[in-house]
Design a protein around this motif. Structure first.
Motif, PDB file in Angstrom:
ATOM      1  N   GLU A   2      38.563  97.345  -4.859  1.00 57.60           N
ATOM      2  CA  GLU A   2      38.480  97.118  -6.411  1.00 57.60           C
ATOM      3  C   GLU A   2      38.946  95.720  -6.596  1.00 57.60           C
ATOM      4  OE1 GLU A   2      37.784  99.761  -8.879  1.00 57.60           O
ATOM      5  OE2 GLU A   2      37.479 100.982  -7.211  1.00 57.60           O
ATOM      6  N   ALA A   3      38.562  95.279  -7.950  1.00 56.49           N
ATOM      7  CA  ALA A   3      38.972  93.884  -8.303  1.00 56.49           C
ATOM      8  C   ALA A   3      38.833  93.586  -9.708  1.00 56.49           C
ATOM      9  CB  ALA A   3      37.842  92.793  -7.550  1.00 56.49           C
ATOM     10  N   HIS A   4      39.686  92.974  -9.957  1.00 59.54           N
ATOM     11  CA  HIS A   4      39.818  92.717 -11.627  1.00 59.54           C
ATOM     12  C   HIS A   4      40.031  91.162 -11.814  1.00 59.54           C
ATOM     13  CE1 HIS A   4      40.428  93.799 -15.847  1.00 59.54           C
ATOM     14  NE2 HIS A   4      41.394  92.682 -15.882  1.00 59.54           N
ATOM     15  N   GLU A   5      39.567  90.420 -12.978  1.00 56.08           N
ATOM     16  CA  GLU A   5      39.975  88.998 -13.355  1.00 56.08           C
ATOM     17  C   GLU A   5      40.530  88.934 -14.500  1.00 56.08           C
ATOM     18  OE1 GLU A   5      36.825  86.327 -10.629  1.00 56.08           O
ATOM     19  OE2 GLU A   5      37.052  86.113 -12.762  1.00 56.08           O
ATOM     20  N   TRP A   6      41.721  88.037 -14.573  1.00 58.68           N
ATOM     21  CA  TRP A   6      42.253  87.668 -15.765  1.00 58.68           C
ATOM     22  C   TRP A   6      42.292  86.086 -15.869  1.00 58.68           C
ATOM     23  CZ3 TRP A   6      44.631  90.853 -12.216  1.00 58.68           C
ATOM     24  CH2 TRP A   6      44.865  92.045 -12.677  1.00 58.68           C
ATOM     25  N   ARG A   7      42.095  85.570 -17.306  1.00 60.00           N
ATOM     26  CA  ARG A   7      42.340  84.093 -17.168  1.00 60.00           C
ATOM     27  C   ARG A   7      43.440  84.127 -18.217  1.00 60.00           C
ATOM     28  NH1 ARG A   7      39.570  79.230 -18.599  1.00 60.00           N
ATOM     29  NH2 ARG A   7      40.736  78.179 -20.371  1.00 60.00           N
ATOM     30  N   VAL A   8      44.482  83.265 -17.513  1.00 62.80           N
ATOM     31  CA  VAL A   8      45.758  82.945 -18.191  1.00 62.80           C
ATOM     32  C   VAL A   8      45.858  81.572 -18.709  1.00 62.80           C
ATOM     33  CG1 VAL A   8      47.183  84.683 -16.900  1.00 62.80           C
ATOM     34  CG2 VAL A   8      46.882  82.497 -15.934  1.00 62.80           C
ATOM     35  N   ASP A   9      46.008  81.150 -19.694  1.00 62.78           N
ATOM     36  CA  ASP A   9      46.134  79.677 -20.423  1.00 62.78           C
ATOM     37  C   ASP A   9      47.336  78.984 -20.224  1.00 62.78           C
ATOM     38  OD1 ASP A   9      43.433  80.141 -21.647  1.00 62.78           O
ATOM     39  OD2 ASP A   9      44.272  81.415 -23.096  1.00 62.78           O
ATOM     40  N   ASP A  10      48.555  80.047 -19.645  1.00 61.13           N
ATOM     41  CA  ASP A  10      49.892  78.850 -19.616  1.00 61.13           C
ATOM     42  C   ASP A  10      50.738  79.469 -18.796  1.00 61.13           C
ATOM     43  OD1 ASP A  10      51.117  80.823 -21.175  1.00 61.13           O
ATOM     44  OD2 ASP A  10      50.692  79.776 -23.018  1.00 61.13           O
ATOM     45  N   VAL A  11      51.784  79.049 -18.101  1.00 64.16           N
ATOM     46  CA  VAL A  11      52.609  79.446 -17.308  1.00 64.16           C
ATOM     47  C   VAL A  11      53.341  80.961 -17.854  1.00 64.16           C
ATOM     48  CG1 VAL A  11      54.582  77.903 -18.030  1.00 64.16           C
ATOM     49  CG2 VAL A  11      54.486  78.957 -15.552  1.00 64.16           C
ATOM     50  N   THR A  42      53.615  80.032  -6.219  1.00 62.70           N
ATOM     51  CA  THR A  42      55.045  80.475  -6.239  1.00 62.70           C
ATOM     52  C   THR A  42      55.416  80.788  -7.646  1.00 62.70           C
ATOM     53  OG1 THR A  42      55.629  78.900  -4.470  1.00 62.70           O
ATOM     54  CG2 THR A  42      57.525  79.313  -6.039  1.00 62.70           C
ATOM     55  N   THR A  43      55.175  80.231  -8.793  1.00 64.87           N
ATOM     56  CA  THR A  43      55.183  80.850  -9.976  1.00 64.87           C
ATOM     57  C   THR A  43      54.769  82.146  -9.911  1.00 64.87           C
ATOM     58  OG1 THR A  43      54.817  78.613 -11.002  1.00 64.87           O
ATOM     59  CG2 THR A  43      54.403  80.458 -12.492  1.00 64.87           C
ATOM     60  N   PHE A  44      53.703  82.524  -9.544  1.00 66.94           N
ATOM     61  CA  PHE A  44      53.309  84.034  -9.584  1.00 66.94           C
ATOM     62  C   PHE A  44      54.204  85.071  -8.643  1.00 66.94           C
ATOM     63  CE2 PHE A  44      50.921  87.638  -8.427  1.00 66.94           C
ATOM     64  CZ  PHE A  44      50.299  88.092  -9.614  1.00 66.94           C
ATOM     65  N   ALA A  45      54.454  84.490  -7.602  1.00 64.89           N
ATOM     66  CA  ALA A  45      55.336  85.113  -6.582  1.00 64.89           C
ATOM     67  C   ALA A  45      56.811  85.330  -7.143  1.00 64.89           C
ATOM     68  CB  ALA A  45      55.477  84.692  -5.361  1.00 64.89           C
ATOM     69  N   ALA A  46      57.319  84.398  -8.004  1.00 59.28           N
ATOM     70  CA  ALA A  46      58.461  84.495  -8.597  1.00 59.28           C
ATOM     71  C   ALA A  46      58.510  85.636  -9.676  1.00 59.28           C
ATOM     72  CB  ALA A  46      59.060  83.187  -9.229  1.00 59.28           C
ATOM     73  N   ALA A  47      57.466  85.626 -10.491  1.00 53.18           N
ATOM     74  CA  ALA A  47      57.325  86.528 -11.613  1.00 53.18           C
ATOM     75  C   ALA A  47      57.257  88.060 -10.975  1.00 53.18           C
ATOM     76  CB  ALA A  47      55.881  86.295 -12.369  1.00 53.18           C
ATOM     77  N   VAL A  48      56.576  88.017  -9.840  1.00 50.63           N
ATOM     78  CA  VAL A  48      56.413  89.366  -9.216  1.00 50.63           C
ATOM     79  C   VAL A  48      57.761  89.720  -8.922  1.00 50.63           C
ATOM     80  CG1 VAL A  48      55.386  90.797  -7.435  1.00 50.63           C
ATOM     81  CG2 VAL A  48      53.875  89.144  -8.394  1.00 50.63           C
TER      82      VAL A  48
END
Length: 161
Positions: A2-11, A42-48
């Protein structure tokens, strides 16, 4: 898969997306985070981690290779960049050194496992979420691929939230 994509515009959007995932993961879940240097791994990992209840700052474990954090559960955060002979060639990852860091203990010991620069480590995982970050100027495309029953369930719940 399964897959999904998002577009994120900022941090801020990247952090919200990671926090929503962090609220869903549990011990035994593996999140492999890929992307070029500066993509926001790292930003994503820290958010998780934040979504999983980690309150202390989560910085890149590039030089120490592995950091452990406590939230609702134990979170093991790996950055394998320095274990490559050539980071542009995934096959040059020193896989034995990764296991020597205690990855098998984290997988068996009930941690949420986050791995930046995972390279060929996916081949050794039974089930995992693969996150691919692609910079597009100041924005990012975040692609999530679920391999295995549990990751597919997480992805479905994550995309519905």
């Amino acid at each position: 898969m399964e897959a999904h994509e998002w577009r994120v515009d900022d941090v801020t959007e990247m952090q919200r997306l990671g926090e929503r995932l962090g609220a869903l993961v549990e011990p035994g879940d593996v999140v492999l985070i890929e992307g070029p240097m500066g993509a926001g791994k790292t930003t994503f990992a820290a958010a998780v981690g934040a979504g999983a209840g980690v309150t202390q700052p989560m910085t890149s474990p590039t030089y120490v290779l592995r950091q452990e954090h406590r939230g609702r559960f134990r979170v093991a955060h790996y950055d394998l960049y320095r274990l490559y002979a050539d980071p542009d060639r995934p096959e040059t990852l020193d896989v034995e050194s990764v296991w020597a860091l205690g990855l098998d203990d984290d997988l068996a010991g009930g941690a949420i496992v986050l791995i930046e620069w995972p390279g060929p480590m996916a081949a050794d995982m039974d089930a995992y979420l693969r996150i691919i970050l692609r910079p597009e100027g100041s924005a990012r495309t975040v692609r999530a691929e679920a391999f295995g029953e549990r990751p597919e369930s997480i992805l479905k719940e994550w995309t519905a939230s």
